[in-house]
Write an enzyme that holds these catalytic residues in place. Structure first.
Site, PDB file in Angstrom:
ATOM      1  N   CYS A 160      54.112  61.161  58.689  1.00  8.40           N
ATOM      2  CA  CYS A 160      55.348  61.874  58.034  1.00  8.40           C
ATOM      3  C   CYS A 160      56.110  61.456  59.168  1.00  8.40           C
ATOM      4  O   CYS A 160      56.369  62.450  60.224  1.00  8.40           O
ATOM      5  CB  CYS A 160      55.164  62.608  56.994  1.00  8.40           C
ATOM      6  N   GLN A 314      54.185  11.512  60.307  1.00 12.53           N
ATOM      7  CA  GLN A 314      53.896  12.792  61.974  1.00 12.53           C
ATOM      8  C   GLN A 314      54.183  13.845  61.764  1.00 12.53           C
ATOM      9  O   GLN A 314      54.313  14.619  63.050  1.00 12.53           O
ATOM     10  CB  GLN A 314      54.022  11.535  62.692  1.00 12.53           C
ATOM     11  N   GLU A 398      56.880  50.791  63.028  1.00  5.93           N
ATOM     12  CA  GLU A 398      56.126  50.650  63.939  1.00  5.93           C
ATOM     13  C   GLU A 398      56.351  50.158  65.397  1.00  5.93           C
ATOM     14  O   GLU A 398      55.910  50.046  66.168  1.00  5.93           O
ATOM     15  CB  GLU A 398      54.652  50.189  64.099  1.00  5.93           C
TER      16      GLU A 398
END
Length: 417
Positions: A160, A314, A398
């Protein structure tokens, strides 16, 4: 052959000595004797773990993915199974209930879970690379003996830190803690907290002395039954089965013995642990991208148009090859950062690079996977579109992609300026 003496007009130099033919050091015909291994080399334990998690993901997680995503709810059976299989205490010592494995083992588990469901992967990731690591690294012996067995065997944890006013500037937090005898009283709120709906154990960062700035930030450990209020549960674009909630603390009383690492050490704890956690996010994004690739590519060799499989055109071949290259580069960067961390070497820049690039690759590959499958890929039936929805968070949590680039740039500036 030497000339005859009769025909020599002038002295002849001595013949050159013949040199033995020795293979060049970089010759492909010579086996490497350095003892160094490739980044695809794993210990027997790590390989066994990979195979075990693959089976668990297919047998337990896969059948529940769509329902969990639609209901935006983690199935309790999955949480229970992760604990039973030892995946919630991967690096924790055996005497404290853990598997006592390597950091790379944790990364492998996160990657393999993400191939099937990134929501389950991030739950395992945060629990292992953030919560458990904080306690293994900074808690005293009494705290470790008390909390790590619970976190290894039955109790989900969450980290937290983020608040409404502190995202990328994570240390502008407003949650406060004041000493009251042998307790601390915490007031404030948190936002974007992964695992918080199902968690029983919470690592809470609060400032005990705002006049000291970030040096007042302190880490506390608490349990839900102490009075933590689970507020709004976010409705998200992706990783919908992973709970993300706001938390409120209203005179939350925490014993003084629940301070982790010492008063004012929260900044050091958070900054160091987030560096490690970024490798976990890289692994999650890597697994996600590989999962999308594995689902979409076989379809391109089954679906036929103009008399041939679409994967044999391709234009498609080049796209698939490019995606495979991106996947391999993300994998190598992630594994490299993990091994550096294990070896006790500096890994902050490499973790930022791995996290940044893996999140880019996840978005790119999962997006192309939808296109390769055409209309079917755009439906929820195949599950391919879910990988793309899940991928977007990799560039945000993060540490955003811009924060990763800033971190990398600082290392480059230090090296060259």
């Amino acid at each position: 052959m030497l000339r005859s003496a009769a025909r020599v007009v002038k002295p002849v130099a001595a013949p050159r000595r013949m040199r033995a033919v020795v293979p060049r050091a970089f010759s492909t015909s010579t086996a490497c004797k350095s003892g160094l291994a490739s980044l695809h080399t794993f210990t027997e334990e790590e390989q066994m773990l990979r195979e075990s998690v693959q089976r668990l993901a297919q047998d337990v997680v896969a059948p529940r993915v769509r329902d969990m995503d639609e209901n935006e709810q983690m199935d309790p059976v999955i949480i229970k199974t992760l604990f039973e299989q030892g995946l919630m205490g991967i690096e924790t010592s055996a005497e404290l209930g853990g598997a006592e494995s390597s950091f790379t083992s944790a990364i492998i588990a996160i990657e393999e879970l993400a191939k099937v469901d990134p929501s389950v992967s991030v739950m395992c990731d945060v629990h292992n690379t953030l919560v458990n690591t904080v306690l293994r690294t900074y808690a005293n012996k009494e705290q470790q003996d008390k909390w790590l067995p619970l976190l290894s065997e039955s109790k989900l944890g969450c980290f937290c830190l983020s608040e409404p006013a502190s995202g990328s500037d994570a240390f502008a937090l407003q949650t406060r803690a004041k000493k009251d005898g042998n307790d601390w009283i915490i007031n404030g709120s948190k936002m974007w907290i992964t695992n918080s709906y199902e968690a029983d154990i919470f690592l809470i960062f609060a400032n005990i002395d705002p006049s000291k700035g970030y040096k007042g930030i302190t880490c506390f450990i608490a349990t839900k039954d102490m009075g933590i209020q689970i507020a709004k549960k976010e409705q998200k674009l992706g990783i919908r089965a992973s709970s993300t909630c706001s938390l409120n603390f209203d005179d939350l009383k925490i014993p003084a013995e629940n301070v982790i690492g010492g008063e004012g050490k929260g900044y050091k704890i958070a900054i160091e642990i987030l560096n490690e956690g970024r490798i976990g996010i890289a692994a999650q994004m890597l697994g996600l991208a590989q999962g999308a690739f594995d689902k979409a590519v076989p379809y391109t060799y089954e679906r036929k148009q103009f008399g041939q499989a679409i994967g044999t055109f391709q234009g498609m071949q080049f796209q698939i090859a490019q995606a495979a290259i991106e996947l391999e580069s993300a994998r190598l960067m992630t594994y490299n950062a993990a091994r550096l961390k294990e070896e006790g070497k500096t890994f902050t820049k490499e973790a930022a690079m791995a996290k940044y690039w893996a999140s880019q690759v996840a978005q790119s590959v999962s997006g192309k996977a939808i296109e390769w499958a055409g209309g079917v890929g755009f439906t929820r039936e195949t599950g391919i579109e879910k990988y793309w929805r899940d991928s977007k968070i990799g560039a945000i949590y993060e540490g955003t992609s811009n924060i990763q680039l800033q971190t990398i740039a600082k290392f480059i500036q230090k090296q060259y300026s």
